[in-house]
Design a protein around this motif. Sequence first.
Motif, PDB file in Angstrom:
ATOM      1  N   UNK A   6     -19.228 -13.057 -53.618  1.00  0.00           N
ATOM      2  CA  UNK A   6     -19.075 -11.619 -53.451  1.00  0.00           C
ATOM      3  C   UNK A   6     -19.002 -10.939 -54.821  1.00  0.00           C
ATOM      4  N   UNK A   7     -20.040 -10.188 -55.184  1.00  0.00           N
ATOM      5  CA  UNK A   7     -20.018  -9.512 -56.491  1.00  0.00           C
ATOM      6  C   UNK A   7     -19.107  -8.278 -56.506  1.00  0.00           C
ATOM      7  N   UNK A   8     -18.685  -7.795 -55.336  1.00  0.00           N
ATOM      8  CA  UNK A   8     -17.822  -6.608 -55.259  1.00  0.00           C
ATOM      9  C   UNK A   8     -16.470  -6.974 -54.644  1.00  0.00           C
ATOM     10  N   UNK A   9     -15.437  -6.136 -54.862  1.00  0.00           N
ATOM     11  CA  UNK A   9     -14.111  -6.423 -54.291  1.00  0.00           C
ATOM     12  C   UNK A   9     -14.161  -6.629 -52.785  1.00  0.00           C
ATOM     13  N   UNK A  10     -13.326  -7.528 -52.289  1.00  0.00           N
ATOM     14  CA  UNK A  10     -13.205  -7.723 -50.841  1.00  0.00           C
ATOM     15  C   UNK A  10     -11.736  -7.951 -50.494  1.00  0.00           C
ATOM     16  N   UNK A  11     -11.391  -7.646 -49.235  1.00  0.00           N
ATOM     17  CA  UNK A  11     -10.031  -7.842 -48.744  1.00  0.00           C
ATOM     18  C   UNK A  11     -10.006  -9.141 -47.961  1.00  0.00           C
ATOM     19  N   UNK A  12      -9.425 -10.184 -48.556  1.00  0.00           N
ATOM     20  CA  UNK A  12      -9.488 -11.524 -47.966  1.00  0.00           C
ATOM     21  C   UNK A  12      -8.860 -11.561 -46.576  1.00  0.00           C
ATOM     22  N   UNK A  13      -7.751 -10.860 -46.405  1.00  0.00           N
ATOM     23  CA  UNK A  13      -7.070 -10.887 -45.110  1.00  0.00           C
ATOM     24  C   UNK A  13      -7.935 -10.212 -44.043  1.00  0.00           C
ATOM     25  N   UNK A  14      -8.503  -9.055 -44.386  1.00  0.00           N
ATOM     26  CA  UNK A  14      -9.376  -8.359 -43.429  1.00  0.00           C
ATOM     27  C   UNK A  14     -10.593  -9.216 -43.080  1.00  0.00           C
ATOM     28  N   UNK A  15     -11.109  -9.959 -44.059  1.00  0.00           N
ATOM     29  CA  UNK A  15     -12.274 -10.828 -43.804  1.00  0.00           C
ATOM     30  C   UNK A  15     -11.925 -11.919 -42.788  1.00  0.00           C
ATOM     31  N   UNK A  83     -15.069 -17.510 -49.237  1.00  0.00           N
ATOM     32  CA  UNK A  83     -15.604 -16.370 -49.986  1.00  0.00           C
ATOM     33  C   UNK A  83     -15.094 -16.466 -51.422  1.00  0.00           C
ATOM     34  N   UNK A  84     -15.956 -16.141 -52.386  1.00  0.00           N
ATOM     35  CA  UNK A  84     -15.555 -16.226 -53.796  1.00  0.00           C
ATOM     36  C   UNK A  84     -16.119 -15.044 -54.566  1.00  0.00           C
ATOM     37  N   UNK A  85     -15.240 -14.336 -55.266  1.00  0.00           N
ATOM     38  CA  UNK A  85     -15.666 -13.222 -56.101  1.00  0.00           C
ATOM     39  C   UNK A  85     -16.439 -13.718 -57.309  1.00  0.00           C
ATOM     40  N   UNK A  86     -17.295 -12.853 -57.832  1.00  0.00           N
ATOM     41  CA  UNK A  86     -17.935 -13.058 -59.130  1.00  0.00           C
ATOM     42  C   UNK A  86     -17.845 -11.733 -59.881  1.00  0.00           C
ATOM     43  N   UNK A  87     -18.148 -11.757 -61.162  1.00  0.00           N
ATOM     44  CA  UNK A  87     -18.223 -10.516 -61.938  1.00  0.00           C
ATOM     45  C   UNK A  87     -16.877 -10.040 -62.454  1.00  0.00           C
ATOM     46  N   UNK A  88     -16.774  -8.725 -62.664  1.00  0.00           N
ATOM     47  CA  UNK A  88     -15.569  -8.129 -63.260  1.00  0.00           C
ATOM     48  C   UNK A  88     -14.493  -7.920 -62.212  1.00  0.00           C
ATOM     49  N   UNK A  89     -13.321  -8.503 -62.452  1.00  0.00           N
ATOM     50  CA  UNK A  89     -12.250  -8.499 -61.459  1.00  0.00           C
ATOM     51  C   UNK A  89     -11.001  -7.859 -62.050  1.00  0.00           C
ATOM     52  N   UNK A  90     -10.422  -6.913 -61.299  1.00  0.00           N
ATOM     53  CA  UNK A  90      -9.206  -6.228 -61.738  1.00  0.00           C
ATOM     54  C   UNK A  90      -7.964  -6.930 -61.182  1.00  0.00           C
ATOM     55  N   UNK A  91      -6.830  -6.679 -61.825  1.00  0.00           N
ATOM     56  CA  UNK A  91      -5.551  -7.229 -61.357  1.00  0.00           C
ATOM     57  C   UNK A  91      -5.295  -6.807 -59.908  1.00  0.00           C
ATOM     58  N   UNK A  94      -8.655  -9.794 -54.806  1.00  0.00           N
ATOM     59  CA  UNK A  94      -8.795 -11.163 -54.324  1.00  0.00           C
ATOM     60  C   UNK A  94      -9.954 -11.865 -55.018  1.00  0.00           C
ATOM     61  N   UNK A  95      -9.733 -13.114 -55.410  1.00  0.00           N
ATOM     62  CA  UNK A  95     -10.764 -13.901 -56.083  1.00  0.00           C
ATOM     63  C   UNK A  95     -11.401 -14.891 -55.118  1.00  0.00           C
ATOM     64  N   UNK A  96     -10.570 -15.558 -54.358  1.00  0.00           N
ATOM     65  CA  UNK A  96     -11.111 -16.603 -53.484  1.00  0.00           C
ATOM     66  C   UNK A  96     -10.361 -16.622 -52.152  1.00  0.00           C
ATOM     67  N   UNK A  97     -11.109 -16.880 -51.098  1.00  0.00           N
ATOM     68  CA  UNK A  97     -10.535 -17.063 -49.767  1.00  0.00           C
ATOM     69  C   UNK A  97     -11.066 -18.373 -49.192  1.00  0.00           C
ATOM     70  N   UNK A  98     -10.153 -19.234 -48.769  1.00  0.00           N
ATOM     71  CA  UNK A  98     -10.524 -20.438 -48.025  1.00  0.00           C
ATOM     72  C   UNK A  98      -9.793 -20.375 -46.693  1.00  0.00           C
TER      73      UNK A  98
END
Lengths: 149, 149, 78, 78
Positions: A6-15, A83-91, A94-98
């Motif tokens: 995922x190159x853009x922010x995502x909400x792991x819980x919602x996913x 799901x795994x983030x890529x690119x520029x990530x802010x504090x 979410x970075x990874x969801x398993x």
Amino acid sequence: MRVELRPAPFDAVAEVGDYRAAGGSPGKSGATSIFIGTMRDFNEGEEVGAMTLEHYPGMTEKHLKEICEHAAGQWAVHDILLLHRTGDIEVGEDIVLVATWAAHRGDAIDATRFIIEDLKHRAPFWKKETVSDGERWVDRNTSGYSAAD
Amino acid sequence: MRVELRPAPFDAVAEVGDYRAAGGSPGKSGATSIFIGTMRDFNEGEEVGAMTLEHYPGMTEKHLKEICEHAAGQWAVHDILLLHRTGDIEVGEDIVLVATWAAHRGDAIDATRFIIEDLKHRAPFWKKETVSDGERWVDRNTSGYSAAD
Amino acid sequence: MSIIKVKFFARIREEMGRAEDQVEFKPGLKVSDIWNRASGDDEMPEAMLVAVNMEHVKGDPELKEGDEVAFFPPVTGG
Amino acid sequence: MSIIKVKFFARIREEMGRAEDQVEFKPGLKVSDIWNRASGDDEMPEAMLVAVNMEHVKGDPELKEGDEVAFFPPVTGG
């Protein structure tokens, strides 16, 4: 099974919510084990403002799929969402969801743990952190416990 | 820390979402480990239509709080959310949610696993299942792995 | 009159046909006395668990005024 | 002309000043030849990882026409 970068922010819980709402047989899986990795503001003794996560397009997706297939071969899991983030990530992002689904808790928990550990140590991702005096590549991952800080 | 019994159906994933949306410091916890136990349609070789979960009002809440405090003392976790259904439960409904937040994945995963295992073996809950020829009390929990079926 | 509150859960509640008893307190009263009075049985079933004031107990402790005693089968929680 | 596609990632990409090279294929060409040509260094850094066609490789294998070779530091994923 769904494995995505995922190159853009995502909400792991919602996913997870969406994925299980779309799932077929709610009575089959008694156990769901989920791990979420989120961007921290602190790493190896320094405040971190942001991070860039570089990957190897093609090889990274391939590696993640292989991790999941390996886990599915080793434990009796019904389904896996990775799901795994890529690119520029802010504090706070979410970075990874398993997430794994199984009849029994041991299989789900072990599979999730296996996937996140493999992913931390072997998946082709490279972290570059923004700290007070500029940027730095992260050379190694922590052991996963607070004593490692 | 929040520990609650729920006499009515709840959506474990949505509860985690609400809890973390209300949380204070998103940059503090790099790791979230979640376990969700859901009502299965099959147990110990028989189809199960529904289940009643009896508890000991007062003692059950006390026990769940003690489990969480014990986990918080043993691992470096920042927060714990534990919800547990009681009463009449239909197939596909969530029974238990354990979520822990920590700086590091090892602490979160170990704490979640500890809580769910203790809860399975020591918390004052008793399951009665509705099967084809009536009702039956469940006398023991499974080991947590598919081989136990 | 000071009483001991007695509770039964799950299979044991069903076998007793009730969820609760109230027993008059007497000095020296033990958990086994409560069980005998409630069930008519001399011995407590081996697999049965006992809690006093919501804490698991082992053996056959003496009770105090106002204690709550609970009898239940092994738990099958989560 | 048949080529080998060469990729660099993370710290190594930055040190090389580019993300990709294209190298002409010759029979007998090895991973170390690619590295020497790209970097001017005789030896590959000890901590560096190498993938051929997106599979990790060890040692210094010979390449085939159309192979993709990637050089990158140890991963720090997840």
